[in-house]
Write an enzyme that holds these catalytic residues in place. Structure first.
Site, PDB file in Angstrom:
ATOM      1  N   ARG A 116      -0.389   4.796   2.897  1.00 25.50           N
ATOM      2  CA  ARG A 116      -0.123   4.380   4.443  1.00 25.50           C
ATOM      3  C   ARG A 116       0.284   5.738   5.279  1.00 25.50           C
ATOM      4  O   ARG A 116       0.049   5.482   6.670  1.00 25.50           O
ATOM      5  CB  ARG A 116       0.855   3.219   4.580  1.00 25.50           C
ATOM      6  CG  ARG A 116       0.362   2.007   4.328  1.00 25.50           C
ATOM      7  CD  ARG A 116       1.473   0.873   4.548  1.00 25.50           C
ATOM      8  NE  ARG A 116       2.521   0.866   3.265  1.00 25.50           N
ATOM      9  CZ  ARG A 116       3.580   0.211   3.516  1.00 25.50           C
ATOM     10  NH1 ARG A 116       3.810  -0.545   4.681  1.00 25.50           N
ATOM     11  NH2 ARG A 116       4.315  -0.021   2.285  1.00 25.50           N
ATOM     12  N   GLU A 129      -5.075   3.132 -10.450  1.00 21.42           N
ATOM     13  CA  GLU A 129      -5.720   2.050 -10.045  1.00 21.42           C
ATOM     14  C   GLU A 129      -7.034   1.624 -11.139  1.00 21.42           C
ATOM     15  O   GLU A 129      -7.262   0.759 -11.514  1.00 21.42           O
ATOM     16  CB  GLU A 129      -6.341   1.930  -8.563  1.00 21.42           C
ATOM     17  CG  GLU A 129      -5.264   1.941  -7.571  1.00 21.42           C
ATOM     18  CD  GLU A 129      -5.834   1.509  -6.223  1.00 21.42           C
ATOM     19  OE1 GLU A 129      -6.064   2.705  -5.705  1.00 21.42           O
ATOM     20  OE2 GLU A 129      -5.963   0.664  -5.987  1.00 21.42           O
ATOM     21  N   TRP A 188      -9.347   5.341  -0.181  1.00 24.83           N
ATOM     22  CA  TRP A 188      -9.835   6.009  -1.232  1.00 24.83           C
ATOM     23  C   TRP A 188      -8.983   5.399  -2.510  1.00 24.83           C
ATOM     24  O   TRP A 188      -7.854   5.007  -2.311  1.00 24.83           O
ATOM     25  CB  TRP A 188      -9.860   7.526  -1.196  1.00 24.83           C
ATOM     26  CG  TRP A 188      -8.605   8.104  -0.732  1.00 24.83           C
ATOM     27  CD1 TRP A 188      -7.591   8.360  -1.465  1.00 24.83           C
ATOM     28  CD2 TRP A 188      -8.671   8.717   0.605  1.00 24.83           C
ATOM     29  NE1 TRP A 188      -6.773   8.997  -0.652  1.00 24.83           N
ATOM     30  CE2 TRP A 188      -7.076   9.372   0.397  1.00 24.83           C
ATOM     31  CE3 TRP A 188      -9.118   9.125   1.648  1.00 24.83           C
ATOM     32  CZ2 TRP A 188      -6.628  10.145   1.551  1.00 24.83           C
ATOM     33  CZ3 TRP A 188      -8.554   9.461   2.818  1.00 24.83           C
ATOM     34  CH2 TRP A 188      -7.263   9.762   2.940  1.00 24.83           C
ATOM     35  N   CYS A 216       0.816  -1.188   0.242  1.00 25.50           N
ATOM     36  CA  CYS A 216      -0.022   0.005  -0.019  1.00 25.50           C
ATOM     37  C   CYS A 216       0.915   1.361   0.074  1.00 25.50           C
ATOM     38  O   CYS A 216       1.767   1.337   1.072  1.00 25.50           O
ATOM     39  CB  CYS A 216      -0.971   0.080   1.191  1.00 25.50           C
ATOM     40  SG  CYS A 216      -1.947   1.445   1.344  1.00 25.50           S
TER      41      CYS A 216
HETATM   42  N1  ARG Z   1      -6.748  -1.798  -7.014  1.00 20.10           N
HETATM   43  C1  ARG Z   1      -7.942  -2.204  -6.631  1.00 20.10           C
HETATM   44  C2  ARG Z   1      -9.087  -1.602  -7.339  1.00 20.10           C
HETATM   45  O1  ARG Z   1      -8.670  -0.986  -8.467  1.00 20.10           O
HETATM   46  C3  ARG Z   1      -8.346  -1.526  -5.200  1.00 20.10           C
HETATM   47  C4  ARG Z   1      -7.159  -1.694  -3.973  1.00 20.10           C
HETATM   48  C5  ARG Z   1      -7.283  -1.050  -2.563  1.00 20.10           C
HETATM   49  N2  ARG Z   1      -7.036   0.508  -3.188  1.00 20.10           N
HETATM   50  C6  ARG Z   1      -6.992   1.556  -2.367  1.00 20.10           C
HETATM   51  N3  ARG Z   1      -6.990   2.741  -2.829  1.00 20.10           N
HETATM   52  N4  ARG Z   1      -7.343   1.393  -1.167  1.00 20.10           N
HETATM   53  O2  ARG Z   1     -10.241  -1.755  -7.077  1.00 20.10           O
END
Ligand code: ARG
Length: 387
Positions: A80, A256, A251, A77
């Site tokens: 953090r 991602e 968030w 992560c």
């Molecule tokens: N990578 C994952 C997604 O695209 C989420 C993982 C957690 N990500 C976060 N920002 N807490 O759905």
């Protein structure tokens, strides 16, 4: 004569490890929370409890600290810096499948918080020697169905074609008109009831329709994504106690969604279509049409979440924050475990400072884990956890 032989006692191999993990955790808790007094009396009480029951019950403060440290220890992560701000919902008395689902939907609403997303974890009943904990099958509380067409094309999220099939075989009825963003039911499995499916109520599903700040046709693609990523199939481990049902969220970082969920060729694979619409020359790799389209998809993600007032962050900002977090952790005398392959963002890696260094990898103490079977279950709906 009255003591059972160690190898005949079902928990005996477990018990030594529970005792030692509990001791380490309680020492850490008391060292980092001086107001909680000396560790020794608490450790002694917990050792008695473990000897009697094979497990022990965390205090509310231990649970909250353990969950926050599990986040702090999560090597994958990048976000953090805010580990202390995690809100912990203590739902350890909840183990019925229907109640677990209802609380998960409340979690989605509370974490969304009108767009100002709150990092949050809901901790349900732990595994005990008397009863295994409930399990949530889905990788996240909100996941989109994937439907493989005879043509080979996929409607929806290709990552979940197999999971979607499994749920249909178990009796889930997809919408009559299948779409690219159909929310799958939540599957909660308990030892008494087996797997049960629960419809995710519409008012728990917050989504952002994607538009681009300069390309008006982008909105017409009809792409959207959900606001809150709640990982729901990882086991929270604290001091020898395991909580397999402990969904948690932060968030989103834009990449991602924009670079991976929408960009990966085995996910929504939007790059070729966006490149065509942009009028790029896709006949020659060296025009870097893939890179250029990917950037615009990512701009659309960040822009749309901002326009809709939903918390999101970009990979440059988050990389700097992560290095600040590392510095703070070192100043506190702690090692911060990090996995380079997860920390470096999936686009423009070399433009972020996290690219240009290496990290400590060893983790011990509280953490979030997923074993092979759990991972399989989240992707294929099999094997079941019990029987
Ligand atoms: N990578 C994952 C997604 O695209 C989420 C993982 C957690 N990500 C976060 N920002 N807490 O759905």
């Amino acid at each position: 004569m009255s003591q059972p032989a160690p190898e005949r006692c079902p928990w005996s191999t477990g018990i030594e490890s529970v005792r030692s993990k509990a001791t380490d955790f309680l020492e850490l808790f008391h060292a980092e929370n001086p107001d909680s007094g000396p560790a020794a009396p608490r450790i002694a009480a917990v050792m008695r409890e473990i000897d009697l029951t094979g497990t022990y019950w965390h205090t509310t403060a231990e649970l909250a600290f353990g969950a926050r440290v599990a986040w702090r220890n999560n090597a994958r992560c990048i976000g953090r810096l805010y580990w202390r701000s995690l809100r912990v919902r203590d739902l350890r008395t909840v183990s019925d499948a229907g109640e677990v689902a209802t609380h998960c939907f409340d979690h989605l609403r509370a974490a969304h918080n009108g767009g100002k997303i709150r990092p949050m974890i809901s901790v349900f009943a732990p595994d005990t020697p008397f009863r295994p904990a409930p399990r949530i099958w889905n990788e996240q509380l909100i996941r989109y169905a994937g439907y493989a067409q005879p043509s080979g094309r996929v409607i929806g999220d290709p990552r979940y074609t197999s999971f979607t099939d499994a749920l249909i075989r178990r009796g889930w009825r997809p919408p009559v008109l299948t779409g690219d963003f159909d929310v799958l039911p939540l599957v909660v499995e308990t030892v008494e009831d087996g797997p049960r499916m629960f419809h995710v109520p519409d008012d728990a599903v917050h989504e952002v329709p994607l538009e681009h700040p300069e390309l008006p046709w982008f909105a017409g693609l009809g792409v959207r994504w959900h606001a809150v990523p709640v990982i729901s199939n990882n086991t929270l481990e604290i001091g020898g106690v395991t909580y397999p049902a402990a969904p948690f969220n932060g968030w989103y970082m834009g990449t991602e969604i924009g670079a991976r969920n929408l960009g990966d060729t085995d996910r929504y694979a939007l790059v070729p279509e966006v490149a065509e619409r942009m009028g790029l020359d896709t006949s020659d790799e060296s025009t870097l049409w893939r890179d250029r389209a990917l950037v615009e998809i990512n701009r659309a993600v960040l822009h749309s979440y901002q326009v809709h007032g939903v918390t999101i962050t970009d990979h440059h900002t988050e990389s700097r924050r992560f290095l600040l977090h590392l510095e703070r952790e070192e100043r506190e005398g702690r090692q911060c475990p990090a996995d380079w392959t997860w920390i470096v963002p999936p686009m423009s890696g070399s433009q972020t400072p996290v690219f240009h260094r290496y990290y400590d990898a060893e983790v011990d103490g509280p953490n979030f884990t997923a074993d092979r079977e759990t991972t399989q279950r989240g992707l294929h709906g099999t094997p079941t956890a019990f029987r």
